[in-house]
Design an enzyme around this catalytic site. Structure first.
Site, PDB file in Angstrom:
ATOM      1  N   ASP A  78      41.361   8.021 -11.059  1.00 11.93           N
ATOM      2  CA  ASP A  78      40.292   7.083 -12.581  1.00 11.93           C
ATOM      3  C   ASP A  78      38.881   8.251 -12.225  1.00 11.93           C
ATOM      4  OD1 ASP A  78      39.342   5.157 -13.909  1.00 11.93           O
ATOM      5  OD2 ASP A  78      38.234   4.416 -12.305  1.00 11.93           O
ATOM      6  N   ASP A  80      35.412   6.024 -13.875  1.00 11.37           N
ATOM      7  CA  ASP A  80      34.730   4.717 -13.381  1.00 11.37           C
ATOM      8  C   ASP A  80      34.730   3.956 -12.592  1.00 11.37           C
ATOM      9  OD1 ASP A  80      32.740   6.227 -15.491  1.00 11.37           O
ATOM     10  OD2 ASP A  80      33.759   5.204 -16.843  1.00 11.37           O
TER      11      ASP A  80
END
Ligand code: MG
Ligand code: ZN
Length: 257
Positions: A78, A80
């Site tokens: 991922d 953020d």
């Protein structure tokens, strides 16, 4: 061609010459050579130390493993809250800072048999808050910050969509229930196709239950990293296979593979 000839004459005369400076840089301007990005093993072996380090990688099978003819192992990450600090939806360049020590974890991945691919939902684009160009600049800044620490990711795939219509400033053409928004796995399938990835040898790493659900949906092992949202988003009732406090600990999991 002229410069290549000069390069060869230097070699014949036993004079110092540099392929990058004397050929590549000059030819790049004349557009007679092209470049492409590769996840395969490319390293400078121009000093004795570097040469021996490359020899070690050959012996450890890393060079062969990263040949795209062989099925690839991949760590999907991922963005953020996992690589860069979670600030809600990042819209501006000055909001971008690396998550503590994420570059150390990525560097460990870079030195392993695994390639690394970022998969990120960026509904800010559909909302009209960040343009495609601004998103590219934000992603570039993350790559630059990682690069300063000697780390990188091999590729990044993003979903710019958002399912719910009816907000001011939104881009209507991007507001639909797409197949690429995590926890859907369309972006993972695209990456799999592009890099000959074997899903059974992959991990999905993220800071939310949505990331874990994405990994589960794709049939991968999952790692929750307790940075960013720390898995407290409460969206999906899923259990990760592994929990780590920061990306630094990922080497323990890869090592045990
Ligand atoms: Mg996140
Ligand atoms: Zn999408």
């Amino acid at each position: 061609m002229l410069y290549q000839t000069a390069f060869l004459i230097n070699i014949l005369k036993n004079q110092k010459t540099d392929f990058e400076k004397d050929v590549v840089n000059i030819e790049l301007n004349s557009k007679t050579i092209y470049s492409y990005h590769s996840t395969e093993y490319v390293k400078d072996a121009g000093t004795p130390d570097r040469y021996y380090s490359v020899c070690k990688d050959v012996e450890a099978g890393i060079v062969k493993a990263k040949n795209l003819r062989n099925p690839q192992k991949c760590i999907f990450l991922d963005r953020d809250g996992t690589i860069n600090k979670y600030v809600g939806f990042a819209r501006y360049l000055n909001q971008i800072e690396l998550e503590n020590n994420s570059s150390i974890g990525l560097k460990d991945i870079n030195q392993s048999e695994f390639i690394s691919i970022v998969i990120t939902n960026q509904p800010v684009v559909a909302r009209g808050e960040v343009s495609f160009e601004q998103l590219r600049e934000i992603n570039n800044k993350i790559e630059t910050l990682l690069g300063k620490d000697g780390a990188y990711f091999d590729d990044l795939f993003f979903c710019p969509h958002h399912p719910y219509k009816g907000f001011e400033g939104e881009i209507p053409s991007l507001k639909f229930d797409c197949d690429c928004r995590k926890p859907k796995i369309c972006l993972l399938l695209q990456a799999k196709e592009k890099y000959n990835i074997d899903s059974t040898k992959c991990y999905f790493v993220g800071d939310t239950t949505m990331d874990i659900q994405t990994g589960v949906n794709a049939g991968m092992k999952t790692i929750l990293v307790k940075t960013g949202e720390k898995g407290e988003d409460g969206k999906y009732d899923v259990k990760p296979d592994f929990v780590i406090n920061s990306l630094v600990e990922i080497k323990n999991i890869m090592g045990g593979d």
